[in-house]
Scaffold this motif. Structure first.
Motif, PDB file in Angstrom:
ATOM      1  N   PHE A 130       0.834  -1.198   0.000  1.00 11.57           N
ATOM      2  CA  PHE A 130       0.000   0.000   0.000  1.00 11.57           C
ATOM      3  C   PHE A 130       0.875   1.258   0.000  1.00 11.57           C
ATOM      4  O   PHE A 130       1.844   1.349   0.746  1.00 11.57           O
ATOM      5  CB  PHE A 130      -0.896  -0.016   1.242  1.00 11.57           C
ATOM      6  N   GLU A 131       0.536   2.220  -0.825  1.00 17.73           N
ATOM      7  CA  GLU A 131       1.297   3.470  -0.902  1.00 17.73           C
ATOM      8  C   GLU A 131       0.351   4.666  -0.841  1.00 17.73           C
ATOM      9  O   GLU A 131      -0.713   4.667  -1.444  1.00 17.73           O
ATOM     10  CB  GLU A 131       2.082   3.541  -2.228  1.00 17.73           C
TER      11      GLU A 131
ATOM     12  N   PHE B 247     -14.284   1.920  -3.383  1.00 22.99           N
ATOM     13  CA  PHE B 247     -14.269   3.176  -4.137  1.00 22.99           C
ATOM     14  C   PHE B 247     -12.848   3.615  -4.480  1.00 22.99           C
ATOM     15  O   PHE B 247     -12.642   4.689  -5.050  1.00 22.99           O
ATOM     16  CB  PHE B 247     -14.955   4.286  -3.330  1.00 22.99           C
ATOM     17  N   GLY B 248     -11.860   2.802  -4.061  1.00 22.90           N
ATOM     18  CA  GLY B 248     -10.475   3.156  -4.308  1.00 22.90           C
ATOM     19  C   GLY B 248      -9.939   4.171  -3.316  1.00 22.90           C
ATOM     20  O   GLY B 248      -8.918   4.822  -3.568  1.00 22.90           O
ATOM     21  N   LEU B 249     -10.614   4.320  -2.183  1.00 26.36           N
ATOM     22  CA  LEU B 249     -10.223   5.329  -1.189  1.00 26.36           C
ATOM     23  C   LEU B 249      -9.233   4.744  -0.181  1.00 26.36           C
ATOM     24  O   LEU B 249      -9.266   3.556   0.134  1.00 26.36           O
ATOM     25  CB  LEU B 249     -11.460   5.863  -0.463  1.00 26.36           C
TER      26      LEU B 249
ATOM     27  N   PRO C 197      -8.077   3.994   3.353  1.00 26.83           N
ATOM     28  CA  PRO C 197      -8.776   3.844   4.633  1.00 26.83           C
ATOM     29  C   PRO C 197      -8.177   4.677   5.762  1.00 26.83           C
ATOM     30  O   PRO C 197      -8.900   5.135   6.650  1.00 26.83           O
ATOM     31  CB  PRO C 197      -8.674   2.343   4.925  1.00 26.83           C
ATOM     32  N   ILE C 198      -6.859   4.883   5.732  1.00 26.26           N
ATOM     33  CA  ILE C 198      -6.229   5.669   6.801  1.00 26.26           C
ATOM     34  C   ILE C 198      -6.563   7.145   6.635  1.00 26.26           C
ATOM     35  O   ILE C 198      -6.875   7.853   7.610  1.00 26.26           O
ATOM     36  CB  ILE C 198      -4.698   5.445   6.800  1.00 26.26           C
ATOM     37  N   LEU C 199      -6.562   7.616   5.391  1.00 15.99           N
ATOM     38  CA  LEU C 199      -6.944   9.004   5.149  1.00 15.99           C
ATOM     39  C   LEU C 199      -8.417   9.217   5.503  1.00 15.99           C
ATOM     40  O   LEU C 199      -8.780  10.253   6.087  1.00 15.99           O
ATOM     41  CB  LEU C 199      -6.695   9.368   3.682  1.00 15.99           C
ATOM     42  N   LEU C 200      -9.259   8.245   5.193  1.00 16.02           N
ATOM     43  CA  LEU C 200     -10.679   8.335   5.568  1.00 16.02           C
ATOM     44  C   LEU C 200     -10.831   8.458   7.079  1.00 16.02           C
ATOM     45  O   LEU C 200     -11.674   9.214   7.570  1.00 16.02           O
ATOM     46  CB  LEU C 200     -11.437   7.096   5.076  1.00 16.02           C
ATOM     47  N   ALA C 201     -10.009   7.704   7.819  1.00 10.84           N
ATOM     48  CA  ALA C 201     -10.072   7.758   9.282  1.00 10.84           C
ATOM     49  C   ALA C 201      -9.698   9.147   9.786  1.00 10.84           C
ATOM     50  O   ALA C 201     -10.356   9.693  10.695  1.00 10.84           O
ATOM     51  CB  ALA C 201      -9.149   6.694   9.876  1.00 10.84           C
TER      52      ALA C 201
ATOM     53  N   THR D  96     -16.593   8.721  -7.956  1.00 15.31           N
ATOM     54  CA  THR D  96     -16.321   7.286  -8.096  1.00 15.31           C
ATOM     55  C   THR D  96     -16.997   6.702  -9.341  1.00 15.31           C
ATOM     56  O   THR D  96     -18.051   7.172  -9.773  1.00 15.31           O
ATOM     57  CB  THR D  96     -16.808   6.519  -6.848  1.00 15.31           C
ATOM     58  N   GLU D  97     -16.397   5.646  -9.867  1.00 12.80           N
ATOM     59  CA  GLU D  97     -16.975   4.970 -11.026  1.00 12.80           C
ATOM     60  C   GLU D  97     -17.793   3.744 -10.618  1.00 12.80           C
ATOM     61  O   GLU D  97     -18.461   3.143 -11.460  1.00 12.80           O
ATOM     62  CB  GLU D  97     -15.853   4.542 -11.984  1.00 12.80           C
TER      63      GLU D  97
END
Length: 738
Positions: A5-6, A56-58, A60-64, A165-166
């Protein structure tokens, strides 16, 4: 996915900015060492784990981080909630355990994470989220109210991020949940800003054209609308100041979602929504003068602008059940535009804005009794304390009287506390309840009296040998189950009664005694039973002896009937022909002979009234309980039942001789009600000297007639000839022998 993951450079910059922002807000509530431990866990998680982006390609850490910032700014949550949100991805991925979190960050953070995990498990059951039951179950699952608040914030954040999102299908599912689950939850908790955002974004994603149509219309009219609100407020403000009132006025435009709901409800275009504007006059007044000042402001506004009396809402004199107080009136402002005006005091406005759920009943979102009072202080509590002690009192004792359980397919049902497996079975279907032997709760076998717990997944076990019992009424808690059990018990009693009746009839046959219904009813009353069902039930359970009942029956029959040649069996040698025994409608002459059984003649018999046999008919004899013989036609309606149940009492019979007697028969005639048709029928009968018309009964209705003709006739040959002649009469549709 096997790639490491990057973070993208943009994601890293945003995460660092959010970290700085959150740190500034919650720094005062952090415990020494929190930052270092959190940085260590996050770094380890990123470096060692194979972190996957969501559907959605998001990230998860940034969402948190985004969700944590939202709960801090919009709701006011502090350390425990923020740490739980940031650690949740590690828990979900199995990189960290809740026990480790408890040891490092304390029980409060672990409690929130346990709540979030339970909600995730609940989601895996695939329940229908568009129900009030599911919203209430979420609340009852939350050990800590912060779990629900975090869920709402997380969904608001997700709705913001999925704009481009697509993955249309996942986007639709998330939006439906936002509209039907999270928006009502936010409304209940007084999070009106989040509620409006969830509604508007779900409308944007689900009904794209409607959303942008309304937004464009609002954009086109924004300047003129703002100017109009100003023109409306200015004179009102001047008059209120002149009256010596202390106040401030807010002006706003309704949300896009609210406007769309009005358009659908009123079935009108955007231009047809007349109350786009809402003005709130908030008065600063001592509590003892609140009502007086509000009504004074009301009088000023309605003297300036024409009010719509149908749109007056007086929650000042009689507040809503949830404590909401305000005056609402819609007036016709400048340029003939309708404007909604709300008048309240600072105290009333504060209560309404701080989560008393002032509007959610008004908007049609129904809640449970007691919910309003329980939620009133949520916002105040969050602002004053984030400690576990303050949260303990809000653990969901609200729902201590209810439990929510699932079927194996994920359907959700609500029951009162104490309800059992048997309640659940009867809620599904009466047949399931009647055959219930127990259940599998969360794959563990339990008895049918097992109490249900919220979140249980219940699979009912049944058996074809099972049947309801009286003691089941003490096991179930719901009135629905009790009524179904009573009905089933009654049906069982009826079946047992039928079985007992068949058994009694069989015993009667074995003793060669005819059981007559009227005589049996007399016996039942003689034995002291008010209901026949009680009599047969005692026969079924053995309380009454069958043989004693039959003996009593014979005793009553012999004691109440005169002993005559009609009811005492005689031998052929003792038989003396007595014309008084013949039917009054039948005259036997010596030429008519009925041969019974093995060539026996002169045996006493009666012609059955149910089928009225005549000379020439194919007949049989039936030995009655009194010993006499009744003669029935082979095609008598009662013949199949007599032969089936009393075959041992059937004797052969046939006509011999010349057939010179006359017998009464009844013909049923149906036809068109033409003029003279009755005369045509009777004239055919009168032309034959050997036919006598004894009676005629004709009814006419809607152009048709039907009636019965009773005729004295010699034999069935002449009868068949008569029927053929009657059928030739114009207008006659049907002629049949009764």
């Amino acid at each position: 996915m096997t790639d490491k993951f990057e973070f993208t450079s943009q994601e890293r910059e945003e995460a660092l900015a959010l970290h700085s922002q959150i740190r500034q807000e919650v720094l005062s509530s952090l415990v020494e060492g929190d930052e270092e431990k959190m940085r260590k866990y996050l770094s380890s998680y990123i470096e060692q784990s194979q972190i996957h982006r969501d559907v959605f390609g998001l990230n998860p850490i940034l969402l948190a981080f985004q969700t944590a910032a939202l709960v801090v700014e919009e709701i006011g949550l502090k350390r425990d909630a923020v740490l739980a949100i940031l650690l949740h991805p590690s828990i979900e991925d199995g990189h960290l355990t809740i026990e480790e979190v408890k040891n490092e960050f304390g029980e409060s953070v672990a409690r929130i994470l346990r709540g979030l995990q339970r909600i995730q498990e609940l989601y895996k059951k695939n329940p229908v989220v568009e129900t009030e039951n599911f919203r209430n179950l979420l609340l009852s699952f939350a050990e800590d109210m912060r779990v629900i608040l975090i869920m709402i914030a997380d969904r608001v954040n997700l709705m913001r991020q999925i704009r481009d999102t697509e993955n249309a299908e996942a986007k639709k599912e998330v939006s439906i949940e936002a509209a039907y689950l999270y928006a009502p939850l936010a409304h209940k908790l007084g999070l009106y800003k989040m509620k409006s955002e969830l509604e508007d974004l779900s409308l944007k994603y689900l009904e794209h054209d409607a959303y942008y149509h309304i937004r464009e219309k609002l954009s086109e009219t924004k300047k003129s609308r703002d100017a109009y609100i100003e023109r409306f407020i200015q004179p009102v403000s001047e008059h209120l100041q002149a009256a010596g009132l202390k106040f401030h006025i807010k002006g706003r435009t309704k949300s896009i979602h609210s406007i769309w709901q009005k358009m659908k409800k009123q079935k009108c275009p955007f231009e047809g929504v007349y109350d786009l504007f809402a003005i709130r006059i908030i008065i600063d007044a001592p509590i003892e003068k609140e009502k007086m000042h509000c009504w004074q402001a009301f009088a000023i506004v309605t003297s300036m602008y024409q009010p719509n009396p149908k749109r007056l809402r007086d929650w000042l004199s009689v507040p809503k059940s949830n404590g909401y107080e305000s005056l609402h009136i819609t007036v016709l402002g400048p340029e003939q535009k309708w404007v909604e005006v709300q008048i309240r005091t600072e105290r009333m406005d504060e209560i309404a804005e701080r989560g008393v759920a002032a509007h959610w009943r008004y908007k049609g979102v129904k809640g449970e009794t007691g919910l309003d009072e329980w939620l009133t202080n949520i916002r105040s509590m969050l602002e004053t304390s984030d400690g576990l002690e303050a949260m303990d009192q809000f653990k969901m004792d609200l729902y201590e009287d209810e439990v929510f359980v699932f079927t194996p397919k994920g359907d959700l049902y609500k029951f009162p506390k104490g309800a059992t497996v048997l309640d659940f079975a009867y809620h599904i279907h009466s047949k399931i309840g009647n055959a219930c032997t127990g259940a599998r709760i969360n794959n563990k076998v339990v008895p049918l009296r097992q109490p249900l717990q919220s979140g249980d997944q219940v699979e009912i076990m049944t058996s074809s040998n099972q049947k309801p019992r009286q003691e089941w009424l003490n096991i179930v808690k719901t009135s629905r189950a009790k009524s179904k059990i009573r009905l089933a018990l009654k049906e069982t009693q009826v079946k047992e009664g039928l079985f007992a009746k068949e058994m009694l009839e069989r015993k009667f046959r074995n003793r060669k005694v005819e059981m007559e219904e009227a005589a049996m009813q007399h016996l039942v009353k003689k034995l002291g039973f008010k209901e026949t069902s009680d009599f047969y039930r005692q026969l079924a359970d053995g309380t009454l002896d069958v043989n004693e009942v039959i003996d009593k029956y014979i005793e009553i029959q012999q004691g109440e009937q005169p002993i005559t040649g009609n009811n005492v069996a005689q031998t052929a040698a003792d038989f003396v022909l007595d014309d008084s025994h013949l039917s009054p409608l039948t005259t036997h002459l010596t030429d008519d002979v009925l041969v019974i059984d093995q060539g026996m003649k002169g045996v006493d018999y009666q012609l059955a009234r149910c089928c009225q046999p005549i000379y020439g008919d194919k007949v049989f004899g039936f030995v009655t309980v009194s010993g006499g013989i009744k003669i029935h036609r082979e095609d008598c309606p009662n013949a199949p039942e007599l032969k089936k149940r009393f075959g041992y009492r059937i004797v052969k019979a046939k006509w011999s001789g010349k057939g010179s007697s006359q017998y009464a028969i009844t013909l049923h005639v149906i036809g068109t009600d033409d003029i003279g048709i009755v005369n045509n029928l009777t004239s055919i009968i009168s032309k034959d000297e050997r036919l006598v018309l004894r009676s005629i009964n004709i009814d006419s209705h809607d152009g048709l007639f039907s009636g019965n003709l009773t005729i004295m006739i010699d034999d069935n040959t002449r009868l068949e000839s008569l029927i053929k002649k009657l059928r030739t009469v114009k207008g006659v549709k049907q002629v049949s022998r009764i």
